[in-house]
Scaffold this active site. Structure first.
Site, short mmCIF file in Angstrom:
data_model
loop_
_atom_site.label_atom_id
_atom_site.label_comp_id
_atom_site.label_asym_id
_atom_site.label_seq_id
_atom_site.Cartn_x
_atom_site.Cartn_y
_atom_site.Cartn_z
N VAL A 39 -1.24 0.18 -15.91
CA VAL A 39 -1.93 1.44 -17.11
C VAL A 39 -2.15 2.49 -16.48
CG1 VAL A 39 -4.68 1.70 -18.37
CG2 VAL A 39 -3.69 -1.20 -17.77
N CYS A 92 1.14 -1.76 -0.04
CA CYS A 92 2.16 -0.40 -1.20
C CYS A 92 3.60 -1.31 -1.14
CB CYS A 92 2.60 0.76 -0.93
SG CYS A 92 3.04 1.39 -0.97
N CYS A 94 3.63 4.68 3.17
CA CYS A 94 4.45 5.15 1.94
C CYS A 94 4.39 6.31 0.83
CB CYS A 94 4.03 3.85 0.83
SG CYS A 94 4.72 4.02 -0.68
#
Length: 386
Positions: free
Chosen positions: A14, A196, A100
């Site tokens: 979202v 991640c 990351c």
């Protein structure tokens, strides 16, 4: 007039979807970029890459932008996952999301976006960027309950100068409302909470695929053996669940917590009670340092620090002259006003001046309330840093 091109990192969630829509509404030439950073062909039960890509395409069609996919799996394994395994093998608990962001989302992704003619990139992170006197500052999101600056503290001036965080001034509840109002197909999709790009699979099972089990004794501070661990890499400081000990082991009835690891003897030390002194630290030393402004705070500076995500800023005093610097690169030490709970080697210590994120480093060691009789290795890392 030519529109400014911005490449948005789209995950299928979202937040990144609303980010793309907001920028399109503001008149930007928006391109969506979906990153595949993990080869999940054998992990269909836990990885959602295929569905995420379907969601990205559906959102792009709805808001009217082009989207493409790029595979950074090789870069991720080389720059992030290899370090992740090295840290766990050494008995530390790394935070791969921090690395990351610095190496993939704001380096490999940024470089690729520039090759597409972008002037800037944007992501759905909850944080803010502010330019002041020719310098770029990383700030907490207005919605402190969703602030993600902790994970972004290793970003430098060059990266921040080409980055936008459109959600930094919007509450998460409002983001959900926008998604529903414009009819996003993923408006009710749950937020991702896994590591991640690795997903939400059982972590111990996943780690065991790459690191062997090395059983050893589980002892109390007085040296009493109370059980056996499966391997030091599979436990983290302050861990309560999954230890395999009941609270009645010695009759106190209090829960057990992981308190220390002795790598040399392959011993895991456990204590009973959340407030046990072995779980409290007044001082830490951190290395592998990164400063948003390119330089550290002044010695003796007062600041707030987080030693884990969503922790309240803890008042402390900063020193950049941590002894042992010559042996291992730049380090800093923090002395807290109040003892901190479960300060964990391998995690990030991130510094703040109010809402401004200053940067931080990787925790190497923390001084706890352990008595002089504590195992030598429990203090060795801090002594070495000193």
């Amino acid at each position: 007039m030519t529109k400014r091109r911005v490449v948005v990192g789209m995950s299928g969630g979202v937040d990144s979807s609303v980010t793309a829509w907001l920028l399109k509404e503001q008149g930007y030439d928006v391109i969506g970029l979906f990153m595949k950073n993990w080869e999940d062909d054998d992990d269909g039960e836990y990885c959602s890459t295929r569905q995420d890509w379907i969601d990205v395409v559906s959102v792009a069609d709805l808001i009217g932008i082009d989207v493409e996919a790029v595979n950074f799996a090789a870069e991720y394994k080389d720059r992030v996952f290899a370090e992740f395994l090295r840290e766990y093998s050494a008995g530390r608990t790394p935070n791969p999301d921090v690395l990351c962001n610095a190496e993939i989302k704001f380096k490999a992704f940024l470089d690729h976006a520039m090759s597409l003619g972008a002037e800037t990139i944007a992501t759905g992170h909850y944080a803010r960027v502010r330019e002041r006197d020719g310098r770029f500052e990383l700030l907490k999101a207005f919605d402190h309950t969703k602030d993600q600056s902790y994970f972004l503290h290793r970003l430098n001036q060059a990266q921040l100068s080409k980055t936008m965080f459109p959600l930094g001034e919007i509450p998460k509840t409002k983001v959900r409302e926008i998604a529903a109002q414009i009819g996003l197909p993923n408006a009710k999709k749950k937020d991702s909470t896994g590591i991640c790009f690795i997903g939400e699979r059982p972590f111990r099972d996943f780690l065991n695929r790459y690191l062997p089990t090395q059983p050893g004794p589980m002892k109390t501070p007085d040296g009493k053996t109370v059980g056996e661990h499966i391997g030091l890499a599979f436990y983290t400081f302050g861990q309560r669940k999954g230890i395999g000990l009941g609270g009645s082991k010695d009759g106190s009835g209090e829960p057990w917590f992981v308190a220390a690891k002795d790598i040399a003897s392959n011993t895991l030390y456990v204590v009973q009670g959340h407030d046990h002194p072995w779980l409290r630290s007044r001082e830490l030393v951190a290395g592998n340092v990164s400063w948003v402004a390119g330089e550290p705070p002044s010695d003796g500076a007062r600041c707030g620090a987080k030693t884990r995500y969503r922790q309240a800023d803890a008042p402390c005093a900063f020193s950049s002259a941590a002894p042992g610097e010559a042996a291992g690169g730049e380090r800093f030490s923090l002395v807290f006003d109040e003892p901190q709970w479960a300060v964990t080697p391998g995690q990030s210590a991130v510094l703040y001046d109010g809402d401004v994120c200053l940067g931080g480093g990787i925790i190497e060691a923390a001084a706890t309330g352990r008595p002089d009789a504590a195992p030598a290795s429990c203090e060795s890392a801090l002594a070495e840093a000193r």
